[in-house]
Scaffold this motif. Structure first.
Motif, PDB file in Angstrom:
ATOM      1  N   SER A  62       0.807  -1.217   0.000  1.00 22.42           N
ATOM      2  CA  SER A  62       0.000   0.000   0.000  1.00 22.42           C
ATOM      3  C   SER A  62       0.843   1.271   0.000  1.00 22.42           C
ATOM      4  O   SER A  62       0.347   2.346  -0.351  1.00 22.42           O
ATOM      5  CB  SER A  62      -0.946   0.008   1.198  1.00 22.42           C
ATOM      6  OG  SER A  62      -0.214   0.085   2.418  1.00 22.42           O
ATOM      7  N   VAL A  63       2.126   1.164   0.397  1.00 20.97           N
ATOM      8  CA  VAL A  63       2.966   2.358   0.485  1.00 20.97           C
ATOM      9  C   VAL A  63       4.192   2.273  -0.419  1.00 20.97           C
ATOM     10  O   VAL A  63       4.950   3.236  -0.527  1.00 20.97           O
ATOM     11  CB  VAL A  63       3.417   2.615   1.931  1.00 20.97           C
ATOM     12  CG1 VAL A  63       2.214   2.672   2.868  1.00 20.97           C
ATOM     13  CG2 VAL A  63       4.424   1.599   2.410  1.00 20.97           C
ATOM     14  N   LYS A  64       4.369   1.140  -1.063  1.00 20.99           N
ATOM     15  CA  LYS A  64       5.561   0.929  -1.882  1.00 20.99           C
ATOM     16  C   LYS A  64       5.652   1.996  -2.972  1.00 20.99           C
ATOM     17  O   LYS A  64       4.675   2.305  -3.650  1.00 20.99           O
ATOM     18  CB  LYS A  64       5.507  -0.477  -2.489  1.00 20.99           C
ATOM     19  CG  LYS A  64       6.821  -1.019  -2.976  1.00 20.99           C
ATOM     20  CD  LYS A  64       6.698  -2.500  -3.299  1.00 20.99           C
ATOM     21  CE  LYS A  64       6.480  -3.329  -2.068  1.00 20.99           C
ATOM     22  NZ  LYS A  64       6.435  -4.785  -2.349  1.00 20.99           N
ATOM     23  N   GLY A  65       6.851   2.567  -3.113  1.00 17.87           N
ATOM     24  CA  GLY A  65       7.074   3.605  -4.108  1.00 17.87           C
ATOM     25  C   GLY A  65       6.757   5.001  -3.630  1.00 17.87           C
ATOM     26  O   GLY A  65       7.078   5.985  -4.309  1.00 17.87           O
ATOM     27  N   ARG A  66       6.122   5.107  -2.452  1.00 15.03           N
ATOM     28  CA  ARG A  66       5.748   6.426  -1.926  1.00 15.03           C
ATOM     29  C   ARG A  66       6.440   6.732  -0.595  1.00 15.03           C
ATOM     30  O   ARG A  66       6.699   7.895  -0.296  1.00 15.03           O
ATOM     31  CB  ARG A  66       4.239   6.501  -1.731  1.00 15.03           C
ATOM     32  CG  ARG A  66       3.438   6.301  -3.008  1.00 15.03           C
ATOM     33  CD  ARG A  66       1.939   6.541  -2.772  1.00 15.03           C
ATOM     34  NE  ARG A  66       1.369   5.585  -1.831  1.00 15.03           N
ATOM     35  CZ  ARG A  66       0.807   5.933  -0.671  1.00 15.03           C
ATOM     36  NH1 ARG A  66       0.746   7.205  -0.306  1.00 15.03           N
ATOM     37  NH2 ARG A  66       0.298   5.005   0.129  1.00 15.03           N
ATOM     38  N   PHE A  67       6.697   5.717   0.188  1.00 14.12           N
ATOM     39  CA  PHE A  67       7.307   5.890   1.513  1.00 14.12           C
ATOM     40  C   PHE A  67       8.751   5.408   1.482  1.00 14.12           C
ATOM     41  O   PHE A  67       9.091   4.442   0.777  1.00 14.12           O
ATOM     42  CB  PHE A  67       6.558   5.087   2.572  1.00 14.12           C
ATOM     43  CG  PHE A  67       5.198   5.606   2.939  1.00 14.12           C
ATOM     44  CD1 PHE A  67       4.548   6.571   2.180  1.00 14.12           C
ATOM     45  CD2 PHE A  67       4.552   5.120   4.070  1.00 14.12           C
ATOM     46  CE1 PHE A  67       3.283   7.043   2.527  1.00 14.12           C
ATOM     47  CE2 PHE A  67       3.294   5.581   4.436  1.00 14.12           C
ATOM     48  CZ  PHE A  67       2.671   6.524   3.660  1.00 14.12           C
ATOM     49  N   THR A  68       9.596   6.071   2.276  1.00 13.71           N
ATOM     50  CA  THR A  68      10.993   5.661   2.406  1.00 13.71           C
ATOM     51  C   THR A  68      11.391   5.686   3.878  1.00 13.71           C
ATOM     52  O   THR A  68      11.250   6.720   4.535  1.00 13.71           O
ATOM     53  CB  THR A  68      11.929   6.583   1.622  1.00 13.71           C
ATOM     54  OG1 THR A  68      11.535   6.617   0.240  1.00 13.71           O
ATOM     55  CG2 THR A  68      13.364   6.104   1.718  1.00 13.71           C
ATOM     56  N   ILE A  69      11.901   4.566   4.362  1.00 10.17           N
ATOM     57  CA  ILE A  69      12.368   4.481   5.743  1.00 10.17           C
ATOM     58  C   ILE A  69      13.879   4.641   5.763  1.00 10.17           C
ATOM     59  O   ILE A  69      14.581   4.161   4.859  1.00 10.17           O
ATOM     60  CB  ILE A  69      11.947   3.134   6.394  1.00 10.17           C
ATOM     61  CG1 ILE A  69      12.327   3.104   7.874  1.00 10.17           C
ATOM     62  CG2 ILE A  69      12.513   1.950   5.629  1.00 10.17           C
ATOM     63  CD1 ILE A  69      11.780   1.883   8.617  1.00 10.17           C
ATOM     64  N   SER A  70      14.367   5.338   6.776  1.00 15.96           N
ATOM     65  CA  SER A  70      15.807   5.528   6.907  1.00 15.96           C
ATOM     66  C   SER A  70      16.153   5.636   8.388  1.00 15.96           C
ATOM     67  O   SER A  70      15.270   5.783   9.237  1.00 15.96           O
ATOM     68  CB  SER A  70      16.273   6.766   6.150  1.00 15.96           C
ATOM     69  OG  SER A  70      15.653   7.934   6.649  1.00 15.96           O
ATOM     70  N   ARG A  71      17.440   5.562   8.674  1.00 13.59           N
ATOM     71  CA  ARG A  71      17.879   5.662  10.059  1.00 13.59           C
ATOM     72  C   ARG A  71      19.180   6.445  10.100  1.00 13.59           C
ATOM     73  O   ARG A  71      19.982   6.388   9.171  1.00 13.59           O
ATOM     74  CB  ARG A  71      18.069   4.276  10.674  1.00 13.59           C
ATOM     75  CG  ARG A  71      19.136   3.447   9.980  1.00 13.59           C
ATOM     76  CD  ARG A  71      19.055   1.967  10.326  1.00 13.59           C
ATOM     77  NE  ARG A  71      19.594   1.641  11.636  1.00 13.59           N
ATOM     78  CZ  ARG A  71      19.557   0.414  12.149  1.00 13.59           C
ATOM     79  NH1 ARG A  71      18.969  -0.567  11.490  1.00 13.59           N
ATOM     80  NH2 ARG A  71      20.080   0.190  13.335  1.00 13.59           N
ATOM     81  N   VAL A  72      19.379   7.157  11.186  1.00 13.17           N
ATOM     82  CA  VAL A  72      20.649   7.812  11.455  1.00 13.17           C
ATOM     83  C   VAL A  72      21.122   7.300  12.802  1.00 13.17           C
ATOM     84  O   VAL A  72      20.613   7.709  13.852  1.00 13.17           O
ATOM     85  CB  VAL A  72      20.518   9.347  11.458  1.00 13.17           C
ATOM     86  CG1 VAL A  72      21.846   9.985  11.817  1.00 13.17           C
ATOM     87  CG2 VAL A  72      20.043   9.840  10.099  1.00 13.17           C
ATOM     88  N   ASN A  73      22.072   6.381  12.767  1.00 13.99           N
ATOM     89  CA  ASN A  73      22.534   5.750  14.003  1.00 13.99           C
ATOM     90  C   ASN A  73      23.132   6.760  14.978  1.00 13.99           C
ATOM     91  O   ASN A  73      22.987   6.626  16.193  1.00 13.99           O
ATOM     92  CB  ASN A  73      23.544   4.656  13.687  1.00 13.99           C
ATOM     93  CG  ASN A  73      22.915   3.467  12.985  1.00 13.99           C
ATOM     94  OD1 ASN A  73      21.729   3.200  13.118  1.00 13.99           O
ATOM     95  ND2 ASN A  73      23.712   2.739  12.222  1.00 13.99           N
ATOM     96  N   ALA A  74      23.797   7.775  14.443  1.00 14.17           N
ATOM     97  CA  ALA A  74      24.499   8.724  15.298  1.00 14.17           C
ATOM     98  C   ALA A  74      23.562   9.458  16.247  1.00 14.17           C
ATOM     99  O   ALA A  74      23.962   9.820  17.356  1.00 14.17           O
ATOM    100  CB  ALA A  74      25.270   9.722  14.451  1.00 14.17           C
TER     101      ALA A  74
END
Length: 118
Positions: A62-74
């Motif tokens: 339902s969200v593929k191509g529209r949502f992006t998950i990311s992380r900043v470990n710092a």
């Protein structure tokens, strides 16, 4: 106990974007998989985006191509960039680990409300 604080939600019109943030009280450097979950009105909480330590991502259809998950470990923060929002994206969004078999979720945060008007 790990504390999760989600933010960045709001009321937007269809087609607009939001960026959600999740601040984690402990280091996420060694966490194998982190996710964003959505609970729509009257529905169960569902996993919509996963980010693994190796960089692999997975999204609900339902969200593929529209949502992006990311992380900043710092800074122990997980993000969810949401573009081309639709009314069906409306719900409370939470972050948490994506637990392996036999392990438990962290205590849930308060979530952040996303409302998309048509």
């Amino acid at each position: 106990q790990v504390r999760l604080v989600e933010s960045g939600g709001g009321l937007v019109q269809a087609g607009e974007s939001l960026r959600l943030s999740c601040s984690v009280s402990e280091s996420i450097f060694t966490i194998k998989a982190l996710g964003w979950y959505r609970q729509a009105p009257g529905k169960q909480r569902e996993l919509v985006a996963t980010l693994r330590m190796n960089g692999f991502t997975d999204y609900d259809d339902s969200v593929k191509g529209r949502f992006t998950i990311s992380r900043v470990n710092a800074n122990n923060t997980v993000y969810l960039q949401m573009n081309s929002l639709k009314p069906e994206d409306t719900g409370v969004y939470y972050c948490n680990i994506v637990p392996e078999l036999g392990s438990a979720y962290w205590d849930w945060g308060q979530g952040t409300q996303v409302t998309v008007s048509s």
